[in-house]
Design a protein around this motif. Sequence first.
Motif, PDB file in Angstrom:
ATOM      1  N   PRO A  49       0.826  -1.212   0.000  1.00  0.00           N
ATOM      2  CA  PRO A  49       0.000   0.000   0.000  1.00  0.00           C
ATOM      3  C   PRO A  49       0.860   1.262   0.000  1.00  0.00           C
ATOM      4  CG  PRO A  49       0.099  -0.909   2.204  1.00  0.00           C
ATOM      5  CD  PRO A  49       0.846  -1.864   1.311  1.00  0.00           C
ATOM      6  N   ARG A  50       0.343   2.289  -0.632  1.00  0.00           N
ATOM      7  CA  ARG A  50       0.993   3.599  -0.555  1.00  0.00           C
ATOM      8  C   ARG A  50       0.634   4.240   0.784  1.00  0.00           C
ATOM      9  NH1 ARG A  50      -1.204   3.905  -6.050  1.00  0.00           N
ATOM     10  NH2 ARG A  50       0.518   3.550  -7.471  1.00  0.00           N
ATOM     11  N   ALA A  51       1.421   5.205   1.192  1.00  0.00           N
ATOM     12  CA  ALA A  51       1.232   5.855   2.487  1.00  0.00           C
ATOM     13  C   ALA A  51      -0.170   6.434   2.649  1.00  0.00           C
ATOM     14  CB  ALA A  51       2.277   6.951   2.669  1.00  0.00           C
ATOM     15  N   ARG A  52      -0.709   6.995   1.581  1.00  0.00           N
ATOM     16  CA  ARG A  52      -2.004   7.668   1.682  1.00  0.00           C
ATOM     17  C   ARG A  52      -3.193   6.797   1.278  1.00  0.00           C
ATOM     18  NH1 ARG A  52      -1.041  13.869  -0.259  1.00  0.00           N
ATOM     19  NH2 ARG A  52       0.352  14.418   1.450  1.00  0.00           N
ATOM     20  N   SER A  53      -2.959   5.522   1.010  1.00  0.00           N
ATOM     21  CA  SER A  53      -4.103   4.671   0.651  1.00  0.00           C
ATOM     22  C   SER A  53      -4.935   4.406   1.907  1.00  0.00           C
ATOM     23  CB  SER A  53      -3.633   3.371   0.010  1.00  0.00           C
ATOM     24  OG  SER A  53      -2.905   2.599   0.931  1.00  0.00           O
ATOM     25  N   GLU A  54      -6.230   4.427   1.742  1.00  0.00           N
ATOM     26  CA  GLU A  54      -7.122   4.202   2.881  1.00  0.00           C
ATOM     27  C   GLU A  54      -6.898   2.827   3.496  1.00  0.00           C
ATOM     28  OE1 GLU A  54     -11.864   4.361   4.090  1.00  0.00           O
ATOM     29  OE2 GLU A  54     -11.306   4.437   1.973  1.00  0.00           O
ATOM     30  N   TRP A  55      -6.657   1.841   2.652  1.00  0.00           N
ATOM     31  CA  TRP A  55      -6.517   0.488   3.182  1.00  0.00           C
ATOM     32  C   TRP A  55      -5.217   0.293   3.954  1.00  0.00           C
ATOM     33  CZ3 TRP A  55      -2.910  -2.851   0.885  1.00  0.00           C
ATOM     34  CH2 TRP A  55      -2.438  -2.487  -0.384  1.00  0.00           C
ATOM     35  N   TYR A  56      -4.197   1.129   3.715  1.00  0.00           N
ATOM     36  CA  TYR A  56      -2.985   1.069   4.545  1.00  0.00           C
ATOM     37  C   TYR A  56      -3.342   1.401   5.992  1.00  0.00           C
ATOM     38  CZ  TYR A  56       1.320   2.638   6.771  1.00  0.00           C
ATOM     39  OH  TYR A  56       2.346   2.830   7.661  1.00  0.00           O
ATOM     40  N   GLY A  57      -4.097   2.481   6.183  1.00  0.00           N
ATOM     41  CA  GLY A  57      -4.527   2.857   7.532  1.00  0.00           C
ATOM     42  C   GLY A  57      -5.371   1.775   8.180  1.00  0.00           C
ATOM     43  N   CYS A  58      -6.225   1.152   7.389  1.00  0.00           N
ATOM     44  CA  CYS A  58      -7.056   0.063   7.919  1.00  0.00           C
ATOM     45  C   CYS A  58      -6.192  -1.099   8.400  1.00  0.00           C
ATOM     46  CB  CYS A  58      -8.030  -0.419   6.844  1.00  0.00           C
ATOM     47  SG  CYS A  58      -9.291   0.785   6.367  1.00  0.00           S
TER      48      CYS A  58
END
Length: 170
Positions: A49-58
Amino acid sequence: MPRLTSSERAAFLTEPGVLMRIAVVRADGSPLVAPLWFIYEDESIYFTPRARSEWYGCLKRDPRVALSIDEQPLPYRKVGVEGRAELVHDLGADAVWRDRYLRIAQRYVPSDAAAAYIRNTIDEPRALFRVPLARAKVLSWRMPVGDEPGDGIWHQRYYVSHDKSPQGGG
C-alpha cells in the motif's frame, strides 16, 4: 468444483497480470475492497500500500484481511484467503525491499516500464505486507477440465432439492 492442487495454485498465483482484491475493515466496521498488484513468494502473498491509501490505515489498525484472486476465462481458477496481514517493512524502508517491488511491477508491465515506474514513484513511500498462506484459511477451486465430470460440481450446501454429487442419487 475441484480444488486446485498445491502446484496448480502456485502456478496460478505466479501467472503475470492476475489482480488481487483485498478486503479490509474500516474503523467504523464497514468493509473496504481494493484491487491491487501482488506477488506470491515464499508461500506468502506480498502487497504494497501507498502511504495515503485508505486500506494502509485500515491494515495498521486491524490486520484482518480477505483476499480474492481469480481469472475471467475458463477454467475460472479462484483462490480466496482469509487471514492476518503482517507488516514486513513500514513506510520509509522502501530501499530495503525495492527489488521485491520491482518483481511485483514486472508481473503487470514489461520490465523496462516497471523500472521506469519505480524510478518515477521512488519518492512515494510504501509499506510491504504479506499474508503467509500457512497461517491463513485458503480455499481454491476451478471448473472441471478435460475428462473430469462436469455434473455435481457445486458444494453440497448449494443444492436445495436433492443430492447432485457424482456419487449421490439425485
